[in-house]
Design an enzyme around this catalytic site. Structure first.
Site, PDB file in Angstrom:
ATOM      1  N   CYS A 153       3.176  -2.982   3.960  1.00 22.17           N
ATOM      2  CA  CYS A 153       2.347  -1.815   4.282  1.00 22.17           C
ATOM      3  C   CYS A 153       3.108  -1.022   5.346  1.00 22.17           C
ATOM      4  CB  CYS A 153       0.933  -2.219   4.713  1.00 22.17           C
ATOM      5  SG  CYS A 153       0.793  -3.119   6.269  1.00 22.17           S
ATOM      6  N   ASP A 209       0.868  -1.177   0.000  1.00 20.65           N
ATOM      7  CA  ASP A 209       0.000   0.000   0.000  1.00 20.65           C
ATOM      8  C   ASP A 209       0.908   1.231   0.000  1.00 20.65           C
ATOM      9  OD1 ASP A 209       0.853   0.408   2.597  1.00 20.65           O
ATOM     10  OD2 ASP A 209      -1.147   0.439   3.491  1.00 20.65           O
ATOM     11  N   HIS A 221       8.187 -30.067  11.150  1.00 20.24           N
ATOM     12  CA  HIS A 221       7.571 -28.783  10.803  1.00 20.24           C
ATOM     13  C   HIS A 221       6.508 -28.951   9.720  1.00 20.24           C
ATOM     14  CE1 HIS A 221      10.485 -26.924  13.349  1.00 20.24           C
ATOM     15  NE2 HIS A 221      11.486 -27.436  12.643  1.00 20.24           N
ATOM     16  N   GLY A 264      -1.411  -5.179   8.645  1.00 23.57           N
ATOM     17  CA  GLY A 264      -2.670  -5.275   7.909  1.00 23.57           C
ATOM     18  C   GLY A 264      -2.541  -6.102   6.646  1.00 23.57           C
ATOM     19  N   HIS A 277      10.932 -23.131   9.552  1.00 25.99           N
ATOM     20  CA  HIS A 277       9.899 -23.782  10.367  1.00 25.99           C
ATOM     21  C   HIS A 277       8.489 -23.616   9.808  1.00 25.99           C
ATOM     22  CE1 HIS A 277      12.492 -23.823  14.310  1.00 25.99           C
ATOM     23  NE2 HIS A 277      13.105 -24.368  13.274  1.00 25.99           N
TER      24      HIS A 277
END
Ligand code: RB5
Length: 145
Positions: A66, A8, A134, A71, A99
Site C-alpha cells: 500500500c 491498494d 526462532h 495498513g 528470524h
C-alpha cells in the site's frame, strides 16, 4: 513457488514493477489478487485476501503493498497463520525471513524507491528461515490468533 501479490492504489505502480521481476523467475508463479488500477480502494480488503491465500495454502508466500505498507500489513497480520513483515531495507528483509519466518512481505509504494524495493524482494524470496530458537518464538506468534 506460488506468490500471491496484492495492493491498494498506493501500491499499484510498485506492484507492477515487482511483477515484472517475478515473471523473470522460472521458480515463481504469480497469483495477482488486485487491485488493478490507481483508482482508490480500501487496503484491508487486499491485505486480507493475500493473508487468506497464504494461510489457506493457495499460495506459498505473499507480497502486499500500500502507500506506506503499514495498513495492508496490519490487515494481513489479522489472518491466523500469517507472519507479515514490513521491510524498508535489505537487512530487514533478510532478518524477517531468518528470524520471523515471514510468509508475507509488506512494502510501501510511496516510501521505498522501486530499486530498493526490488532488492528487498529478491533477498526476502531467497532467504531461508533459520529455525532453532526462532521457531519457539514464531510458534508463540502462531498461537496468538
Ligand atoms: C491510501 O491513501 C493509504 O492510506 C494507504 O495506501 C496506506 O498507506 C495505508 O496504510
Amino acid at each position: 513457488m506460488i506468490i500471491a501479490i496484492a495492493c491498494d492504489h498506493g501500491g499499484f505502480e510498485l506492484k507492477q514493477r515487482i511483477k515484472e521481476y517475478l515473471r523473470t523467475r522460472d521458480d515463481i508463479k504469480i497469483a495477482d489478487l488486485g487491485t488493478d488500477s490507481e483508482e482508490s480502494v480500501d487496503y484491508p480488503i487486499y491485505g486480507k485476501a493475500c493473508g487468506e491465500a497464504v494461510a489457506g495454502g493457495k499460495a506459498d508466500r505473499g507480497i502486499v503493498i500500500c502507500g506506506t505498507g503499514i495498513g495492508i500489513s496490519i490487515a494481513a497480520n489479522k489472518v491466523k497463520g500469517v507472519r507479515c513483515g514490513l521491510c524498508t531495507s535489505v537487512e530487514m528483509a533478510e532478518l524477517t525471513r531468518k528470524h520471523n519466518n515471514a510468509n508475507i512481505l509488506a512494502l510501501g509504494g510511496r516510501i521505498t524507491a522501486p530499486g530498493l524495493a526490488l532488492d528487498i524482494t529478491k533477498t526476502w524470496l531467497d532467504t531461508e528461515f533459520e529455525g532453532g530458537r526462532h521457531r519457539r518464538r514464531t510458534d508463540m506468534l502462531d498461537e496468538m490468533l
